[in-house]
Every structure is written in structure tokens, then in C-alpha cells.
Design a protein around this motif. Structure first.
Motif, PDB file in Angstrom:
ATOM      1  N   ARG A  57     -28.967  44.695  21.932  1.00 37.67           N
ATOM      2  CA  ARG A  57     -28.455  45.716  21.031  1.00 37.67           C
ATOM      3  C   ARG A  57     -28.464  45.221  19.590  1.00 37.67           C
ATOM      4  O   ARG A  57     -28.690  44.049  19.308  1.00 37.67           O
ATOM      5  CB  ARG A  57     -27.024  46.098  21.439  1.00 37.67           C
ATOM      6  N   LEU A 106     -30.172  46.089  31.806  1.00 40.91           N
ATOM      7  CA  LEU A 106     -30.202  47.544  31.933  1.00 40.91           C
ATOM      8  C   LEU A 106     -30.679  47.999  33.304  1.00 40.91           C
ATOM      9  O   LEU A 106     -30.118  48.928  33.890  1.00 40.91           O
ATOM     10  CB  LEU A 106     -31.120  48.124  30.851  1.00 40.91           C
ATOM     11  N   ASP A 117     -37.321  57.203  25.861  1.00 42.18           N
ATOM     12  CA  ASP A 117     -37.438  56.643  27.209  1.00 42.18           C
ATOM     13  C   ASP A 117     -38.160  55.299  27.158  1.00 42.18           C
ATOM     14  O   ASP A 117     -38.731  54.915  26.132  1.00 42.18           O
ATOM     15  CB  ASP A 117     -38.205  57.603  28.130  1.00 42.18           C
ATOM     16  N   TYR A 158     -38.068  55.422  32.538  1.00 39.01           N
ATOM     17  CA  TYR A 158     -36.610  55.341  32.624  1.00 39.01           C
ATOM     18  C   TYR A 158     -35.977  56.000  31.400  1.00 39.01           C
ATOM     19  O   TYR A 158     -36.462  55.859  30.275  1.00 39.01           O
ATOM     20  CB  TYR A 158     -36.143  53.886  32.679  1.00 39.01           C
ATOM     21  N   SER A 159     -34.888  56.718  31.664  1.00 40.10           N
ATOM     22  CA  SER A 159     -34.010  57.174  30.596  1.00 40.10           C
ATOM     23  C   SER A 159     -32.717  56.391  30.759  1.00 40.10           C
ATOM     24  O   SER A 159     -31.946  56.634  31.694  1.00 40.10           O
ATOM     25  CB  SER A 159     -33.749  58.679  30.710  1.00 40.10           C
ATOM     26  N   GLY A 160     -32.511  55.416  29.890  1.00 45.31           N
ATOM     27  CA  GLY A 160     -31.428  54.464  30.148  1.00 45.31           C
ATOM     28  C   GLY A 160     -31.784  53.670  31.387  1.00 45.31           C
ATOM     29  O   GLY A 160     -32.865  53.090  31.494  1.00 45.31           O
ATOM     30  N   SER A 161     -30.889  53.693  32.366  1.00 46.97           N
ATOM     31  CA  SER A 161     -31.163  52.991  33.624  1.00 46.97           C
ATOM     32  C   SER A 161     -31.587  53.947  34.730  1.00 46.97           C
ATOM     33  O   SER A 161     -31.773  53.528  35.871  1.00 46.97           O
ATOM     34  CB  SER A 161     -29.911  52.222  34.077  1.00 46.97           C
TER      35      SER A 161
END
Length: 559
Positions: free
Chosen positions: A370, A378, A396, A414-417
Motif C-alpha cells: 500500500r 491479498l 482489476d 481478480y477484483s480485490g481478492s
């Protein structure tokens, strides 16, 4: 009323569909003619009550109890949401439950269905009818609109042909004039040389005659112009004119014109659902004849294989150590991050929010660093090993991976995890990506038209699918005498023009394709040596990670 019936239509028998109805089964709610009554009564699976059609009255058909076969359910348990018989009402199973008469529930449900029927008929159904008319209208005019495009392209082509014919004729005339000048110059020089040779031959003949003679006076009076014979013959060096092309034929598509892609918007309940917003109509740029090396950054690494950036100020790189370094374009080290596992990062990517992602094949994880410098795990894979990745325009992450037993390869969005999409097979069920245990590297990039581009090193190919995962094309390299090694693409990236760039490591060059897979040109100057990872910044500057030298090269290849 059913579509196609008029209010004056007589009621027909529900069985034969021909004769006028005369009878009615109150329990089955069936209209019957007299001839079909016997057939209807022959169904012993349920009870019947036949009355004259004008005496018909609908009777409720109560359901039988699932627990007590002989009982009919006349009540409804609101807690259990099920019809119940009198015995069920007094049983312990429904103790202290609330009951309503089933006819009330039946009447309420009918009222609801009547409202739904009215809503569907008055609101939904007309919209679908209108949509059907619009689509038929669009399909009817499809050929005409596309024919206009073809005519526009044809007209442009004809104009270009005329201009090119005029230009070619003018150049040919100029070539003829230059040829005449060349010929005249050579002819004048040849004439001079011939006269000189004639004079030389006369002088030689005179000398021979004197040498044979014993005439003293003749010998003493003979003079030779020695200055003429001390010089070498004059030499005229006429260089041929050269034709200097102002653009490569492969770049004509950008000068000639291009077709904007169709824009598809799905309307749903009054809202518009569109693809992720991407800057439309970027400034038109052209490939340079000779790409220019802007700068070289020495990283101190060996086996350099990853580079990613958003601008000149943060160029992130990785190699076979556990360190991920950040440099600026001046070569100053800005930051160093150690991987969470202590092993090397397989690949790097930076998102629109400036988060740094990396894959760790040892721990089978995708990690994110981050903006505050903290590293988070993640995604944790079990039966798959993550390899390469890229960030998409929508935010993504696309990750290439292979199975632990090295029998399968796939790409996952993936969108996030959360896993959103898997791309693994073509329409015929064949694998899109090769399985080669000696080389599982598959770099990935998303193009501005949302195509997914994978450099499949093991297959020696660039495999491109659309955003739905449907195969678009496969590029297997460009035949060239100068490039003797097999095409094995590694790094891959795309630019603002939708062009695809991939690193041909063993041939020390970069291939540039258009968005439809047509080869445009090479970047093979700038002293490239084993280019591996590549990326393009927002200004279309190319950054190349050289595997063996540990250098990052910034190259301008387009203006």
C-alpha cells in the motif's frame, strides 16, 4: 385475453380446441364440449365435477395434506409457510403458530398476480415490443450503414491512388533527369580520357620512332610535355541519388485513417452499463523511423526481469533477489522493499491508485504494497502457482498461473481478492496457453480496447483474447534473416495507440504490433541486449529491463 383473440370470439373446448364449449369441470376449471366430457372423466388421477357451462361456479381445490393423506388442507401456517389440515393445526409441530384460512391466502395471491399481470402487460411487455422493433429496424439498416463506411474507405483509397500515381510519376521524371545528368557527366569525362589516350598513343609512337632513328638533330629537337604525363587521369565520382522514404508502408494505416470501434451500451431498467472509462480518441502518434535512447539507468542488479512505472519519478524493478527497488529516471535509488516471504517477486504491477502488486510463486500468493508502505497478502492460491500479472483500466488484476502439477495454465481476473473471470480454453475447448514445464512464463497486459494480451514464451506466441475471453488472434513472430533465434516473447505492454509491444529476448529486439496483430516494426537499435521486462508510461516512453546487463533503458519510439 390471449393475444390474437377478439371479444366476440366464442369459447372453445379446452381439449379438442374446435367445438363450442357446453360443459365445465368445476374442480379442474376445464371448459368442455359434450363429446370431450367422457375423455375428461377418464382421468382418474383427480376428482371431477361436471356442470353445464352456464351453471359453472369455480370451486376451490384444496391441497391434500402431506402428513395425513385423507385430509384436505383448509388452513395455512404463517410460520411454516405451508398449507395444513385440521389434524396438523392441533399437532405439536405447529404449536402456538398463527393460522389463516387458505382461501384468504389464495385470494391475496390472486390479487397480487392480477396486479403483476397488469404491470407486466402495461409496462414491461410494451418495452420489450419496442425493443424488438428497434432491433429489427437497426438490423434492417445495418448493411446500408456499413456500406457507407466501405464507400468512405474506398473513396479515400481512390484519392490516395491518384495522389500516389502523380507523386510516383513526378519522382520517376526526376529520376530520369538525374540519370541524364549522371550520364552526361560520365560521357564528358570519357571523351576527355579518350582524347588523352589518343595523345598518349601518338607520343609513344613518336618516341619509338626517335629511338629507332640515328638522326641526332631530330632526337635533340623532340620535346615531351612532361607535365601532362605526370598527372593521373582525372576521376569523376558521381554518387547515385537515393530515395528517402518519409514513412514506412507499415505505418500508412495511421496516415490513411482508422476505424473507431463500435460502442456498445447495454440499457437495463433505464440505467446505462458501460465498460470502464478510458480516455477516448488519444492524440494520434506515429512510430519513429529510428527510436531514440533517452537514458540508461544502472540498477546494480543481475538477472533483471521486471520493470513497471507510471511516470519518470517511480520506476519499480525486480530481479531474482528478495528486493524490489524504486528508481527515478536520473538513476537515483528512492526506495527498497523486501518481499514478505524473503523470496524473489515473480512480477510487478502498479494500479491506478498507485498500489504496488507482486506475485510470489514460492508462497503462491499475490501481495500488495500500500501507499503507506505496508505489505498485505491479498490472494492465497492452493493448487495453482501465480506467475505474471498486470493492473487493468478498471482497477482489476489479471494474473497468469499454472497448476502445481504443471499440467494446466490459465489467466484469472481478480477484483480485490474475489475471482471474477477465468480464461483458459478457446471455443473448441482447447487450451489457450501452452504447458511447458521448462518455461511457464506468461507475461500479460491489457490493451486500451480491453483485449487481454499474453506473451506465451513456451509457445513462442503472443495470444490475444477479447475482454470476454474469446480468442482474437495469435502472433508467432515475423520472419527475418537478421533474427536467427526462435521467437520467445517475454515482457509485454501496450500504449495509448492500442499497439502491442513485446520483448524478443534472444533476438535482442522489441516487436510492435497493431491492435489487430499486424506486425508494424522492430525496435532493434539503442544497443538492446536481452530485453526482458518492458512497460510504457503515460507519455508512451518505453522502459526496457535488460536481463543480463542490469540496466533499464528509456526509449522514445513514437511521436
Amino acid at each position: 385475453m390471449e393475444a390474437g383473440k377478439h371479444s366476440q370470439d366464442v369459447v372453445r373446448c379446452d381439449l379438442c380446441r374446435k367445438r363450442i364449449v357446453q360443459m365445465f369441470c368445476s374442480l379442474c376449471l376445464t371448459n368442455l364440449c359434450k363429446k370431450c366430457v367422457g375423455e375428461h372423466l377418464s382421468d382418474n388421477s383427480q376428482k371431477h365435477d361436471i356442470v353445464a357451462f352456464d351453471m359453472r361456479k369455480s370451486k376451490f381445490i384444496f391441497p391434500r395434506c402431506n402428513t395425513h393423506d385423507e385430509e384436505l388442507c383448509e388452513m395455512y401456517c404463517e410460520e411454516c409457510k405451508t398449507p395444513v389440515c385440521p389434524q396438523c393445526v392441533t399437532s405439536m409441530k405447529h404449536k402456538r403458530h398463527c393460522f389463516r384460512h387458505i382461501q384468504e391466502i389464495f385470494n391475496s395471491k390472486k390479487e397480487f398476480l392480477e396486479k403483476e399481470e397488469s404491470r407486466i402487460m402495461n409496462s414491461i411487455y410494451p418495452k420489450y415490443k419496442d425493443a424488438s422493433i428497434d432491433l429489427r429496424t437497426n438490423l434492417y439498416g445495418l448493411n446500408e450503414e456499413y456500406e457507407k463506411l466501405i464507400c468512405a474507405v474506398t473513396k479515400q483509397g481512390e484519392e490516395w491512388h491518384r495522389e500516389i500515381d502523380i507523386l510516383v510519376k513526378a519522382l520517376k521524371d526526376q529520376i530520369s533527369e538525374e540519370k541524364q545528368k549522371h550520364s552526361d557527366t560520365l560521357q564528358r569525362n570519357l571523351s576527355f580520357i579518350k582524347r588523352s589516350i589518343s595523345n598518349i598513343e601518338i607520343t609513344i609512337s613518336q618516341i619509338k620512332e626517335i629511338l629507332k632513328s640515328n638522326d641526332i638533330l631530330k632526337c635533340l629537337s623532340f620535346e615531351i610535355c612532361t607535365e601532362d604525363f605526370k598527372k593521373d587521369p582525372p576521376w569523376v565520382d558521381v554518387k547515385f541519388p537515393a530515395f528517402v522514404s518519409q514513412s514506412s508502408p507499415r505505418q500508412l494505416s495511421k496516415l490513411f485513417g482508422f476505424l473507431t470501434p463500435i460502442s456498445i451500451t447495454h440499457r437495463e431498467r433505464g440505467y446505462s452499463r458501460k465498460a470502464p472509462e478510458i480516455a477516448s480518441s488519444p492524440p494520434l502518434k506515429q512510430l519513429l523511423h529510428e527510436p531514440t535512447l533517452i537514458t540508461s539507468i544502472y540498477t546494480g542488479y543481475i538477472s533483471l526481469h521486471n520493470v513497471t512505472c507510471r511516470n519518470d519519478e517511480e520506476i519499480w524493478i525486480g530481479n531474482l533477489t528478495n528486493e524490489i527497488k524504486c528508481f527515478n529516471v536520473s538513476g537515483s535509488l528512492l526506495n527498497t522493499i523486501s518481499t514478505k516471504s524473503g523470496k524473489s517477486a515473480m512480477d510487478l504491477a502498479i494500479t491506478n491508485t498507485n498500489d504496488l502488486f507482486y506475485t510470489d510463486s514460492t508462497t503462491r500468493t499475490v501481495n500488495v504494497v500500500r501507499n503507506n508502505g505496508k505489505t498485505e497478502e491479498l490472494i492465497q492460491l492452493q493448487d495453482w502457482v501465480p506467475q505474471n500479472l498486470c493492473a487493468t483500466f478498471s482497477g482489476d488484476i489479471l494474473v497468469t498461473m499454472y497448476s502445481v502439477n504443471t499440467t494446466q495454465c490459465k489467466l484469472v481476473r481478480y477484483s480485490g481478492s474475489s475471482e471474477k473471470q477465468t480464461v483458459q480454453f478457446d471455443d473448441q475447448g482447447n487450451p489457450l496457453y501452452s504447458v511447458n514445464s521448462a518455461n511457464m512464463v506468461k507475461h500479460v497486459s491489457e490493451n486500451r480496447n480491453l483485449d487481454i494480451c499474453v506473451a506465451d514464451c513456451g509457445a513462442g506466441a503472443v495470444v490475444v483474447v477479447n475482454q470476454s475471453g474469446k480468442s482474437r488472434f495469435i502472433y508467432r513472430g515475423q520472419a527475418s534473416v537478421a533474427r536467427k533465434n526462435p521467437f520467445k516473447p517475454h515482457g509485454i505492454t501496450t500504449d495509448s495507440q492500442g499497439q502491442i509491444l513485446t520483448a524478443d529476448t534472444d533476438n535482442h529486439c522489441i516487436h510492435i504490433l497493431d491492435q489487430n496483430g499486424q506486425f508494424l516494426c522492430y525496435i532493434d537499435n539503442c544497443d538492446l541486449c536481452h530485453p526482458y521486462g518492458i512497460c510504457v508510461d503515460k507519455d508512451d516512453n518505453l522502459f526496457v529491463a535488460q536481463f543480463t546487463s542490469g540496466k533499464i533503458k528509456k526509449i522514445e519510439y513514437m511521436k
